[in-house]
Design an enzyme around this catalytic site. Structure first.
Site, PDB file in Angstrom:
ATOM      1  N   LYS A 335       0.814  -1.220   0.000  1.00 13.26           N
ATOM      2  CA  LYS A 335       0.000   0.000   0.000  1.00 13.26           C
ATOM      3  C   LYS A 335       0.847   1.270   0.000  1.00 13.26           C
ATOM      4  O   LYS A 335       2.049   1.244   0.254  1.00 13.26           O
ATOM      5  CB  LYS A 335      -0.984  -0.029   1.166  1.00 13.26           C
ATOM      6  CG  LYS A 335      -2.120  -1.011   0.903  1.00 13.26           C
ATOM      7  CD  LYS A 335      -3.227  -0.956   1.921  1.00 13.26           C
ATOM      8  CE  LYS A 335      -4.374  -1.865   1.487  1.00 13.26           C
ATOM      9  NZ  LYS A 335      -5.402  -1.990   2.529  1.00 13.26           N
ATOM     10  N   ARG A 369      -3.756 -10.019   4.997  1.00 12.02           N
ATOM     11  CA  ARG A 369      -4.236 -10.080   3.614  1.00 12.02           C
ATOM     12  C   ARG A 369      -3.124  -9.559   2.707  1.00 12.02           C
ATOM     13  O   ARG A 369      -2.731  -8.383   2.810  1.00 12.02           O
ATOM     14  CB  ARG A 369      -5.502  -9.236   3.477  1.00 12.02           C
ATOM     15  CG  ARG A 369      -6.141  -9.229   2.099  1.00 12.02           C
ATOM     16  CD  ARG A 369      -7.411  -8.386   2.113  1.00 12.02           C
ATOM     17  NE  ARG A 369      -8.071  -8.392   0.805  1.00 12.02           N
ATOM     18  CZ  ARG A 369      -7.813  -7.516  -0.168  1.00 12.02           C
ATOM     19  NH1 ARG A 369      -6.905  -6.568   0.018  1.00 12.02           N
ATOM     20  NH2 ARG A 369      -8.459  -7.592  -1.318  1.00 12.02           N
TER      21      ARG A 369
END
Length: 394
Positions: A335, A369
């Site tokens: 991210k 995740r």
């Protein structure tokens, strides 16, 4: 001579046993060895002053706003500081007090119990099983979208998606998270029909071959229902049941659900407190809608409605989510906050992801995740070996 770390009651009992104390003494002394700082929000000055008086009387401390003492503020937060022994004495006293303090005592006792960690349990995902609390589980990301921030377009054919799902299982994935709509910043929303067109053929292709639970990454009740009807095992809802029909669908199919913090208006008064309060409210709504508490997993929403600095703070303070007593999933993989720190493009964020995953596990993550399954399985196994040697004795 050294200072030792005693994060919980189980560790305190273990250290006291090593000394050779007798068993009755172990149970008496262990609660004196564990220190907790508990923040209580939005109390009246009357409540705050009683809390402070009673905690001080038991040798602990309570921090209140200056104006709470002379009643010049209407509300105040309170920071309670003490050992488990002092908190237990405080709770017993509060149960005898007026002004809503017995209810506060019940909540305080529950939060302290939650902080010790939940006991490992088997989560029934509509016929497939997840063992939560024994080790960190790996959720592999399978985006069948043209525009996901990291892998958009790589798996948007049925055969490519099937091959990647099987590869992730081979690499050690415990869950496959199948999504048909990108949620990256600036993404283009898609209609339910298009999301179903992307997801359902892949779901049908991998269900017979993939032995692990398949999660559907969607916030649309119509997509969730169709996927569950065809055999999906759980729902990963990045809007935390915002669709008014989603909770009923999840409850009807008896599916586990991930509830993520994803504020529509990201304004914070008390950053982690606001995240926890929002998730607590969504849990209450889920339970009221017929979803059993043991079917709920929480996600603090790294990368959603948060600045890069706030995303870093979520990871640093992830253990505060234990106050809710539910399993925690985190999704830091590749991210932008990693790019913010390392000044690297998305395809070069493997090491940054590994660092975020490792600290998340140390701070209590139960599921991570990720895109890079093989590498993060190794990270998780190593970190588990370092931090998950625990007893759940009370």
């Amino acid at each position: 001579m050294r200072v030792i770390s005693i994060p919980d009651l189980a560790t305190a009992l273990e250290e006291i046993r090593k000394i050779g104390a007798d068993e009755p003494g172990q149970k008496i002394m262990a609660p004196k060895a564990v220190f907790r700082a508990v923040k209580v929000r939005d109390l009246t000055p009357v409540q705050a002053n009683i809390l402070k008086q009673e905690m001080l009387a038991r040798g602990g401390e309570a921090v209140v706003a200056r104006g709470a003492i002379n009643y010049t503020v209407e509300r105040t937060d309170v920071l309670l500081l003490g050992t488990l022994k002092q908190f237990r004495l405080l709770i017993a006293k509060l149960k005898q007090q007026p002004f809503g303090l017995p209810r506060l005592a019940e909540k305080l006792a529950q939060v302290l119990e939650n902080a010790e960690g939940f006991r490992p349990f088997r989560l029934n995902c509509r016929g497939r099983e997840l063992r939560l609390g024994e080790r960190t589980l790996i959720m592999g990301i399978l985006n069948v979208t043209p525009d996901s921030f990291s892998d958009g377009g790589k798996y948007n054919t049925v055969e490519a998606a099937r091959a990647r799902a099987l590869e992730m299982v081979e690499e050690g994935a415990d869950i496959i998270d199948l999504g048909g709509e990108s949620t990256r910043p600036g993404h283009t929303p898609v209609e339910a029909e298009e999301e179903l067109r992307r997801v359902i053929p892949v779901l049908e292709a991998i269900l017979p071959e993939v032995p692990v639970p398949i999660s559907i990454d969607t916030s649309k009740a119509v997509v969730a229902e169709e996927a569950l009807r065809r055999g999906a095992h759980l729902i990963n809802d990045q809007r935390a049941l915002a669709d008014p029909n989603m909770a009923a669908v999840v409850a009807r199919y008896e599916a586990p659900v991930v509830l993520m913090h994803n504020p529509s208006t990201p304004q914070y008064r008390d950053f982690m407190g606001d995240i926890i309060d929002h998730l607590a409210e969504r849990v209450e709504y889920a339970e009221a809608s017929g979803i059993p508490r043991e079917h709920i997993i929480l996600d603090p929403g790294i990368g959603f409605g948060k600045t890069p600095e706030q995303n870093l703070e979520v990871v640093r303070r992830l253990d505060e989510l234990k106050s809710l007593g539910l399993p925690v999933l985190v999704g830091p993989s590749r991210k932008s906050f990693i790019g913010y720190v390392l000044d690297l493009p998305v395809e070069e964020r493997l090491e940054g992801t590994a660092a975020a995953v490792a600290v998340s596990i140390v701070k209590g993550a139960d599921i991570v995740r990720v895109h890079d399954v093989k590498q993060m399985v190794r990270v998780a196994r190593m970190v588990d070996a370092l931090v998950r040697r625990r007893s759940y004795a009370r």
